[in-house]
Scaffold this active site. Sequence first.
Site, PDB file in Angstrom:
ATOM      1  N   GLY A 148       0.813  -1.213   0.000  1.00 51.33           N
ATOM      2  CA  GLY A 148       0.000   0.000   0.000  1.00 51.33           C
ATOM      3  C   GLY A 148       0.844   1.259   0.000  1.00 51.33           C
ATOM      4  N   CYS A 178       4.126  -8.838   1.439  1.00 51.79           N
ATOM      5  CA  CYS A 178       3.815  -9.606   0.229  1.00 51.79           C
ATOM      6  C   CYS A 178       5.087 -10.101  -0.463  1.00 51.79           C
ATOM      7  CB  CYS A 178       2.990  -8.731  -0.720  1.00 51.79           C
ATOM      8  SG  CYS A 178       2.735  -9.484  -2.316  1.00 51.79           S
ATOM      9  N   CYS A 220       2.876 -13.336   0.152  1.00 49.41           N
ATOM     10  CA  CYS A 220       2.354 -13.928  -1.088  1.00 49.41           C
ATOM     11  C   CYS A 220       3.430 -14.524  -2.002  1.00 49.41           C
ATOM     12  CB  CYS A 220       1.614 -12.878  -1.912  1.00 49.41           C
ATOM     13  SG  CYS A 220       0.909 -11.511  -0.994  1.00 49.41           S
ATOM     14  N   LYS A 226       5.654 -17.425  -0.565  1.00 52.43           N
ATOM     15  CA  LYS A 226       4.720 -18.533  -0.307  1.00 52.43           C
ATOM     16  C   LYS A 226       4.343 -19.233  -1.604  1.00 52.43           C
ATOM     17  CE  LYS A 226       0.635 -17.838  -0.685  1.00 52.43           C
ATOM     18  NZ  LYS A 226      -0.530 -17.103  -0.207  1.00 52.43           N
ATOM     19  N   TYR A 260      11.497  -2.558  -6.389  1.00 51.40           N
ATOM     20  CA  TYR A 260      10.650  -1.616  -5.639  1.00 51.40           C
ATOM     21  C   TYR A 260      11.443  -0.357  -5.308  1.00 51.40           C
ATOM     22  CZ  TYR A 260       6.394  -4.311  -4.696  1.00 51.40           C
ATOM     23  OH  TYR A 260       5.195  -4.954  -4.808  1.00 51.40           O
ATOM     24  N   ALA A 296       9.842   4.504  11.944  1.00 55.35           N
ATOM     25  CA  ALA A 296       9.293   5.848  12.077  1.00 55.35           C
ATOM     26  C   ALA A 296       8.159   5.834  13.081  1.00 55.35           C
ATOM     27  CB  ALA A 296       8.791   6.335  10.724  1.00 55.35           C
ATOM     28  N   GLY A 314      -6.400 -22.204  11.698  1.00 53.79           N
ATOM     29  CA  GLY A 314      -7.166 -22.805  10.600  1.00 53.79           C
ATOM     30  C   GLY A 314      -7.448 -21.831   9.475  1.00 53.79           C
ATOM     31  N   TYR A 360      -6.153 -19.129   6.213  1.00 49.44           N
ATOM     32  CA  TYR A 360      -5.539 -19.530   4.945  1.00 49.44           C
ATOM     33  C   TYR A 360      -4.026 -19.721   5.037  1.00 49.44           C
ATOM     34  CZ  TYR A 360      -3.853 -14.869   3.401  1.00 49.44           C
ATOM     35  OH  TYR A 360      -3.189 -13.677   3.275  1.00 49.44           O
ATOM     36  N   GLU A 368      -2.384 -23.156   3.853  1.00 49.55           N
ATOM     37  CA  GLU A 368      -1.426 -23.165   2.736  1.00 49.55           C
ATOM     38  C   GLU A 368      -0.106 -23.811   3.149  1.00 49.55           C
ATOM     39  OE1 GLU A 368      -2.948 -19.267   0.219  1.00 49.55           O
ATOM     40  OE2 GLU A 368      -1.414 -18.977   1.739  1.00 49.55           O
ATOM     41  N   ARG A 417     -12.635 -20.525   8.351  1.00 51.31           N
ATOM     42  CA  ARG A 417     -13.812 -19.812   8.817  1.00 51.31           C
ATOM     43  C   ARG A 417     -14.161 -18.669   7.866  1.00 51.31           C
ATOM     44  NH1 ARG A 417     -13.914 -17.018  14.466  1.00 51.31           N
ATOM     45  NH2 ARG A 417     -12.323 -15.863  13.378  1.00 51.31           N
ATOM     46  N   GLY A 461      -3.591 -15.810  13.319  1.00 55.62           N
ATOM     47  CA  GLY A 461      -4.121 -14.503  12.937  1.00 55.62           C
ATOM     48  C   GLY A 461      -3.041 -13.436  12.894  1.00 55.62           C
ATOM     49  N   ASP A 479      -3.291  -3.409   5.446  1.00 56.75           N
ATOM     50  CA  ASP A 479      -3.611  -4.287   6.574  1.00 56.75           C
ATOM     51  C   ASP A 479      -3.776  -3.536   7.893  1.00 56.75           C
ATOM     52  OD1 ASP A 479      -3.300  -6.270   4.731  1.00 56.75           O
ATOM     53  OD2 ASP A 479      -1.756  -7.394   5.826  1.00 56.75           O
ATOM     54  N   HIS A 531     -13.379 -26.418 -24.333  1.00 54.86           N
ATOM     55  CA  HIS A 531     -13.323 -27.859 -24.112  1.00 54.86           C
ATOM     56  C   HIS A 531     -11.985 -28.430 -24.581  1.00 54.86           C
ATOM     57  CE1 HIS A 531     -14.953 -31.868 -23.608  1.00 54.86           C
ATOM     58  NE2 HIS A 531     -14.512 -32.178 -24.816  1.00 54.86           N
ATOM     59  N   GLU A 568     -15.075 -25.436 -17.893  1.00 59.41           N
ATOM     60  CA  GLU A 568     -16.279 -25.500 -18.727  1.00 59.41           C
ATOM     61  C   GLU A 568     -17.509 -25.897 -17.913  1.00 59.41           C
ATOM     62  OE1 GLU A 568     -16.608 -28.768 -21.745  1.00 59.41           O
ATOM     63  OE2 GLU A 568     -14.639 -29.353 -20.998  1.00 59.41           O
TER      64      GLU A 568
HETATM   65  P1  FAD Z   1       2.889  -4.604   4.374  1.00 61.36           P
HETATM   66  O1  FAD Z   1       3.111  -5.136   3.010  1.00 61.36           O
HETATM   67  O2  FAD Z   1       2.982  -5.541   5.502  1.00 61.36           O
HETATM   68  O3  FAD Z   1       3.928  -3.420   4.555  1.00 61.36           O
HETATM   69  C1  FAD Z   1       4.076  -2.753   5.773  1.00 61.36           C
HETATM   70  C2  FAD Z   1       5.522  -2.312   5.892  1.00 61.36           C
HETATM   71  O4  FAD Z   1       5.633  -1.371   6.940  1.00 61.36           O
HETATM   72  C3  FAD Z   1       6.464  -3.459   6.250  1.00 61.36           C
HETATM   73  O5  FAD Z   1       7.509  -3.512   5.313  1.00 61.36           O
HETATM   74  C4  FAD Z   1       6.967  -3.103   7.641  1.00 61.36           C
HETATM   75  O6  FAD Z   1       8.305  -3.519   7.857  1.00 61.36           O
HETATM   76  C5  FAD Z   1       6.852  -1.594   7.620  1.00 61.36           C
HETATM   77  N1  FAD Z   1       6.726  -0.980   8.939  1.00 61.36           N
HETATM   78  C6  FAD Z   1       5.892  -1.331   9.953  1.00 61.36           C
HETATM   79  N2  FAD Z   1       6.000  -0.463  10.966  1.00 61.36           N
HETATM   80  C7  FAD Z   1       6.922   0.462  10.610  1.00 61.36           C
HETATM   81  C8  FAD Z   1       7.459   1.623  11.250  1.00 61.36           C
HETATM   82  N3  FAD Z   1       7.045   2.030  12.448  1.00 61.36           N
HETATM   83  N4  FAD Z   1       8.398   2.342  10.606  1.00 61.36           N
HETATM   84  C9  FAD Z   1       8.830   1.959   9.366  1.00 61.36           C
HETATM   85  N5  FAD Z   1       8.347   0.873   8.715  1.00 61.36           N
HETATM   86  C10 FAD Z   1       7.389   0.142   9.330  1.00 61.36           C
HETATM   87  N6  FAD Z   1      -2.244 -11.430   0.207  1.00 61.36           N
HETATM   88  C11 FAD Z   1      -2.711 -11.752  -1.027  1.00 61.36           C
HETATM   89  O7  FAD Z   1      -3.370 -10.942  -1.671  1.00 61.36           O
HETATM   90  N7  FAD Z   1      -2.423 -12.980  -1.579  1.00 61.36           N
HETATM   91  C12 FAD Z   1      -1.675 -13.912  -0.940  1.00 61.36           C
HETATM   92  O8  FAD Z   1      -1.432 -15.002  -1.468  1.00 61.36           O
HETATM   93  C13 FAD Z   1      -1.178 -13.593   0.348  1.00 61.36           C
HETATM   94  N8  FAD Z   1      -0.403 -14.465   1.023  1.00 61.36           N
HETATM   95  C14 FAD Z   1       0.111 -14.125   2.245  1.00 61.36           C
HETATM   96  C15 FAD Z   1       0.925 -15.034   2.898  1.00 61.36           C
HETATM   97  C16 FAD Z   1       1.452 -14.733   4.127  1.00 61.36           C
HETATM   98  C17 FAD Z   1       2.336 -15.728   4.817  1.00 61.36           C
HETATM   99  C18 FAD Z   1       1.164 -13.460   4.719  1.00 61.36           C
HETATM  100  C19 FAD Z   1       1.737 -13.100   6.060  1.00 61.36           C
HETATM  101  C20 FAD Z   1       0.366 -12.540   4.075  1.00 61.36           C
HETATM  102  C21 FAD Z   1      -0.166 -12.863   2.823  1.00 61.36           C
HETATM  103  N9  FAD Z   1      -0.995 -11.973   2.132  1.00 61.36           N
HETATM  104  C22 FAD Z   1      -1.491 -12.317   0.900  1.00 61.36           C
HETATM  105  C23 FAD Z   1      -1.380 -10.670   2.716  1.00 61.36           C
HETATM  106  C24 FAD Z   1      -0.528  -9.518   2.145  1.00 61.36           C
HETATM  107  O9  FAD Z   1       0.840  -9.814   2.300  1.00 61.36           O
HETATM  108  C25 FAD Z   1      -0.871  -8.224   2.838  1.00 61.36           C
HETATM  109  O10 FAD Z   1      -2.260  -8.005   2.733  1.00 61.36           O
HETATM  110  C26 FAD Z   1      -0.146  -7.012   2.232  1.00 61.36           C
HETATM  111  O11 FAD Z   1       1.238  -7.183   2.269  1.00 61.36           O
HETATM  112  C27 FAD Z   1      -0.550  -5.743   2.978  1.00 61.36           C
HETATM  113  O12 FAD Z   1       0.172  -4.651   2.496  1.00 61.36           O
HETATM  114  P2  FAD Z   1       0.434  -3.384   3.433  1.00 61.36           P
HETATM  115  O13 FAD Z   1       1.034  -2.349   2.550  1.00 61.36           O
HETATM  116  O14 FAD Z   1      -0.779  -3.060   4.190  1.00 61.36           O
HETATM  117  O15 FAD Z   1       1.477  -3.894   4.512  1.00 61.36           O
END
Ligand code: FAD
Length: 476
Positions: A17, A44, A49, A52, A100, A116, A179, A181, A185, A208, A265, A306, A439, A444
């Site tokens: 994000g 991710c 993602c 994984k 990135y 931060a 339980g 995802y 997985e 769930r 969770g 998230d 097919h 299908e």
């Molecule tokens: P994040 O990508 O988590 O980024 C947050 C960043 O902020 C991190 O790099 C962290 O280090 C940094 N940060 C935190 N606090 C601070 C701070 N105070 N100062 C500086 N930096 C900080 N989603 C899917 O769509 N498909 C999938 O198959 C999938 N598989 C997943 C498998 C696993 C094992 C996990 C754990 C998650 C999976 N997800 C999947 C979920 C997905 O990874 C998250 O929804 C997504 O990364 C959320 O993005 P975000 O930008 O909110 O946070």
Amino acid sequence: MSTDYDVDLFVIGAGSGGVRAARIAAGYGAKVMVAEEYRIGGTCVIRGCVPKKLMVYASRFADAFADSEGFGWTLGSVSFDWGKLVAAKEKEISRLSAIYRTNLEKAGVTLVESRALVEGPHQVRLLAHDRTVSARVILIATGAAPFLGPEVPGRDLAITSNEIFDLPEQPKRILIVGGGYIAVEFAALLRRLGSDVTVALRGDNILRGFDEDVRCCLRDALTGSGIAFKFSDMPRGFEKKGKAIEVTLANGERFAVDQVMLATGRHPNTHGLGLETIGVRLDGVGAVCVDPYSQSSVPSIYAVGDVTNRVALTPVAIREGHAFADTVFGGKPVAVDHAGIPTAVFATPELGTVGLTEAEARLKHAIVDVFKAQFRPLKATLSGSSEKVFMKIVVDGETDRVLGVHIVGDDAGEMAQLLGIAVKLGATKAAFDATVAVHPTSAEELVTLHTRTARYEQVQLDPGEAAALMDEERTP
Ligand code: FAD
């Protein structure tokens, strides 16, 4: 753009994000700074993602080798090297992380490698540099972190999904607690890579919040692959015994494993961030409460991904980040539509889903039609595999609109992506039926499922039961 502040936008967290928001805002001419405390790319890319799915691919060669014999292949002895997979995975995520970084730099974003904290509505403290930066707008994009569940003796012996990707050795025996995802997985992939896998969970079924039929179908397939499920049974404690960990379950059962992974969770990453101190409203699990434009209770502070605990998926975080930048810096207010998000569970077999579950549909619609099919895929006829494909279409009986589609089987995630377009467009079951089949494919079946399995003419669920089902989230 900025005159009164050091930057126009300060983004905390360079994950899905945050990175999208920073790049789009910079594209609108904003002066942007991003802080990241761990690795660029976020969950991710680094420990979610992407790694994984690479491990899922690795695990599926087991089926490919087994299936190949029925098609005339004779294989020599095959073996799997965990260390090689971990090293290859690390190389790929480092490459992605570097991309990135480059993309942020190309967009003119200043990247700071530091934790931060928020010091005020317009102030961010950079711990590694011991300085404060002022910003017109602050975006919290700090993601979520594994939640360890109840404090039980020996809990610190356990790992989480953060560590599983880099274990020096593949666990021969593992207990996965949870339980959702992520638990499912990892259970599926480790089992296929040869580990003995036990899964202990509080509920009486996996996943769930997903449609009941696909939950049962996947549970049965995973049980068939050799995963031992301990339903309604959580660990009471863990004890180190030599190199092993002895697990005691609530029912008193004891057994030894090499690793315990807690997948109980994830909670939003707001702890110690300083948000409450300056009046940013958080909910009961610490998520930043935001309006449809991702604005928090403090007008200069926004949050996406998230950390807001809306729908914890990468494409959603990216969309929210983009919408935020359009709204605040592009002069185009955009609210993300969180309805009908297609998603997958990358177990083997795979689960793909979009739209309402049968339970949700029956709660919201007066007449609900259900179409179901379970069949042996063509490939299994020669491979001899016992795998089955399951498909279910949930339809509004009054308008004929397809409300949800739920699939277990090969490529279910790919199918869910395309079905997501049809469901978003409001396609009717008649439109599905009018579509000519490709097919021979498994998909299908989705356009040839003519016979209704059931019609429900009123809400047949106990409302409390149905409401509970709807509240349950699809988060890890
Ligand atoms: P994040 O990508 O988590 O980024 C947050 C960043 O902020 C991190 O790099 C962290 O280090 C940094 N940060 C935190 N606090 C601070 C701070 N105070 N100062 C500086 N930096 C900080 N989603 C899917 O769509 N498909 C999938 O198959 C999938 N598989 C997943 C498998 C696993 C094992 C996990 C754990 C998650 C999976 N997800 C999947 C979920 C997905 O990874 C998250 O929804 C997504 O990364 C959320 O993005 P975000 O930008 O909110 O946070």
